[in-house]
Design a protein around this motif. Structure first.
Motif, PDB file in Angstrom:
ATOM      1  N   UNK A 251       7.707  -0.559   4.456  1.00  0.00           N
ATOM      2  CA  UNK A 251       8.627  -0.863   3.369  1.00  0.00           C
ATOM      3  C   UNK A 251       9.687   0.227   3.381  1.00  0.00           C
ATOM      4  N   UNK A 252       9.274   1.415   2.993  1.00  0.00           N
ATOM      5  CA  UNK A 252      10.159   2.570   3.149  1.00  0.00           C
ATOM      6  C   UNK A 252       9.336   3.836   3.219  1.00  0.00           C
ATOM      7  N   UNK A 253       9.988   4.891   3.705  1.00  0.00           N
ATOM      8  CA  UNK A 253       9.354   6.208   3.807  1.00  0.00           C
ATOM      9  C   UNK A 253      10.310   7.246   3.241  1.00  0.00           C
ATOM     10  N   UNK A 254       9.764   8.237   2.580  1.00  0.00           N
ATOM     11  CA  UNK A 254      10.576   9.312   1.991  1.00  0.00           C
ATOM     12  C   UNK A 254       9.922  10.644   2.349  1.00  0.00           C
ATOM     13  N   UNK A 255      10.652  11.465   3.078  1.00  0.00           N
ATOM     14  CA  UNK A 255      10.132  12.747   3.577  1.00  0.00           C
ATOM     15  C   UNK A 255      10.906  13.883   2.917  1.00  0.00           C
ATOM     16  N   UNK A 256      10.190  14.895   2.476  1.00  0.00           N
ATOM     17  CA  UNK A 256      10.842  16.109   1.973  1.00  0.00           C
ATOM     18  C   UNK A 256      10.384  17.298   2.811  1.00  0.00           C
ATOM     19  N   UNK A 257      11.344  17.989   3.410  1.00  0.00           N
ATOM     20  CA  UNK A 257      11.040  19.194   4.190  1.00  0.00           C
ATOM     21  C   UNK A 257      11.396  20.402   3.333  1.00  0.00           C
TER      22      UNK A 257
ATOM     23  N   UNK B 185       2.820  10.848   9.317  1.00  0.00           N
ATOM     24  CA  UNK B 185       1.666  10.149   9.908  1.00  0.00           C
ATOM     25  C   UNK B 185       0.492  10.143   8.942  1.00  0.00           C
ATOM     26  N   UNK B 186       0.264  11.260   8.253  1.00  0.00           N
ATOM     27  CA  UNK B 186      -0.826  11.294   7.278  1.00  0.00           C
ATOM     28  C   UNK B 186      -0.562  10.345   6.117  1.00  0.00           C
ATOM     29  N   UNK B 187       0.696  10.169   5.744  1.00  0.00           N
ATOM     30  CA  UNK B 187       1.039   9.216   4.692  1.00  0.00           C
ATOM     31  C   UNK B 187       0.738   7.784   5.150  1.00  0.00           C
ATOM     32  N   UNK B 188       1.092   7.486   6.395  1.00  0.00           N
ATOM     33  CA  UNK B 188       0.833   6.144   6.943  1.00  0.00           C
ATOM     34  C   UNK B 188      -0.663   5.865   7.000  1.00  0.00           C
TER      35      UNK B 188
ATOM     36  N   UNK C 245       0.867  -1.186   0.000  1.00  0.00           N
ATOM     37  CA  UNK C 245       0.000   0.000   0.000  1.00  0.00           C
ATOM     38  C   UNK C 245       0.898   1.229   0.000  1.00  0.00           C
ATOM     39  N   UNK C 246       0.470   2.272  -0.707  1.00  0.00           N
ATOM     40  CA  UNK C 246       1.242   3.507  -0.754  1.00  0.00           C
ATOM     41  C   UNK C 246       0.414   4.648  -0.163  1.00  0.00           C
ATOM     42  N   UNK C 247       1.083   5.585   0.492  1.00  0.00           N
ATOM     43  CA  UNK C 247       0.381   6.734   1.059  1.00  0.00           C
ATOM     44  C   UNK C 247       1.193   7.997   0.922  1.00  0.00           C
ATOM     45  N   UNK C 248       0.481   9.113   0.845  1.00  0.00           N
ATOM     46  CA  UNK C 248       1.120  10.428   0.747  1.00  0.00           C
ATOM     47  C   UNK C 248       0.576  11.343   1.840  1.00  0.00           C
ATOM     48  N   UNK C 249       1.445  12.179   2.392  1.00  0.00           N
ATOM     49  CA  UNK C 249       1.004  13.160   3.382  1.00  0.00           C
ATOM     50  C   UNK C 249       1.641  14.507   3.122  1.00  0.00           C
ATOM     51  N   UNK C 250       0.942  15.553   3.507  1.00  0.00           N
ATOM     52  CA  UNK C 250       1.435  16.925   3.321  1.00  0.00           C
ATOM     53  C   UNK C 250       1.017  17.744   4.518  1.00  0.00           C
ATOM     54  N   UNK C 251       1.904  18.606   4.987  1.00  0.00           N
ATOM     55  CA  UNK C 251       1.543  19.485   6.106  1.00  0.00           C
ATOM     56  C   UNK C 251       2.343  20.775   6.039  1.00  0.00           C
ATOM     57  N   UNK C 252       1.788  21.790   6.666  1.00  0.00           N
ATOM     58  CA  UNK C 252       2.417  23.113   6.760  1.00  0.00           C
ATOM     59  C   UNK C 252       2.236  23.622   8.177  1.00  0.00           C
ATOM     60  N   UNK C 253       3.280  24.221   8.729  1.00  0.00           N
ATOM     61  CA  UNK C 253       3.117  24.976   9.971  1.00  0.00           C
ATOM     62  C   UNK C 253       3.788  26.326   9.825  1.00  0.00           C
ATOM     63  N   UNK C 254       3.225  27.282  10.556  1.00  0.00           N
ATOM     64  CA  UNK C 254       3.714  28.646  10.531  1.00  0.00           C
ATOM     65  C   UNK C 254       4.965  28.775  11.408  1.00  0.00           C
ATOM     66  N   UNK C 255       5.946  29.528  10.924  1.00  0.00           N
ATOM     67  CA  UNK C 255       7.155  29.811  11.709  1.00  0.00           C
ATOM     68  C   UNK C 255       6.963  31.140  12.426  1.00  0.00           C
ATOM     69  N   UNK C 256       7.199  31.130  13.724  1.00  0.00           N
ATOM     70  CA  UNK C 256       7.041  32.358  14.499  1.00  0.00           C
ATOM     71  C   UNK C 256       8.299  32.632  15.300  1.00  0.00           C
ATOM     72  N   UNK C 257       8.651  33.903  15.346  1.00  0.00           N
ATOM     73  CA  UNK C 257       9.824  34.293  16.120  1.00  0.00           C
ATOM     74  C   UNK C 257       9.534  34.095  17.599  1.00  0.00           C
TER      75      UNK C 257
END
Ligand code: MG
Length: 159
Positions: A93-99, A46-49, A2-14
């Motif tokens: 199997x494997x996971x591939x993350x891009x930040x 986690x969303x990909x899983x 099974x394959x899964x994809x996840x995407x997320x965004x968080x705001x950067x604050x000083x």
């Protein structure tokens, strides 16, 4: 498989203490805002899983209105998601993350990030890829308003 994809965004604050990516605290003047530790990379993973097994998304399991998840380590949440995955009879199997972040430079932390995520998922570091890129100064990652992350995972059915 099974394959899964996840995407997320968080705001950067000083002034938000502790930029955490893949469970690794990275020294930086800015931190990610969010209900948990805002580990955008682990959230995407986690969303990909969950996506791979069509089990919904992390908002379903760890709602950001629930006080018990305030400030919680996303690595702990990842371990819980892995219990779900194993409960369904699958392993990594494997996971591939891009930040995607203009700053800080993540290269010095990549190996530790891979190791931390692999340990949480109870798999080998060779099964976990973490990559960092910029968007050439464009968009919200380019201005430093936020950090985004994508993740793809492959799950294998236990024999
Ligand atoms: Mg998130």
């Amino acid at each position: 498989m099974r394959i899964g994809h996840g995407y997320d965004v968080h705001r950067l604050l000083k002034g938000v203490p502790g930029l955490v990516l893949c469970g690794v605290e990275i020294p930086f003047d800015y931190g990610l805002s969010g209900h948990s530790d805002a580990d955008v990379a682990v959230h995407a993973l986690m969303d990909a899983l969950l996506g791979a097994l069509a089990l919904g998304d992390i908002g379903l399991y760890f709602p950001d209105t629930a006080p018990e998840y305030e400030g919680i380590s996303s690595i702990l949440l990842l371990k819980r998601v892995m219990e779900l995955v194993r409960g369904k009879g699958y392993r990594i199997g494997n996971a591939d993350i891009t930040v995607i972040a203009q700053r800080p430079r993540l290269a010095p932390y990549i190996t530790e990030m891979r190791a931390r995520v692999a340990r949480a998922m109870d798999t080998g570091i060779e099964n976990v890829s973490v990559k960092a890129t910029t968007e050439e100064g464009l968009g919200f990652t380019g201005t430093g308003d936020g950090i985004a992350a994508h993740a793809v995972v492959l799950l294998e059915k236990e024999q």
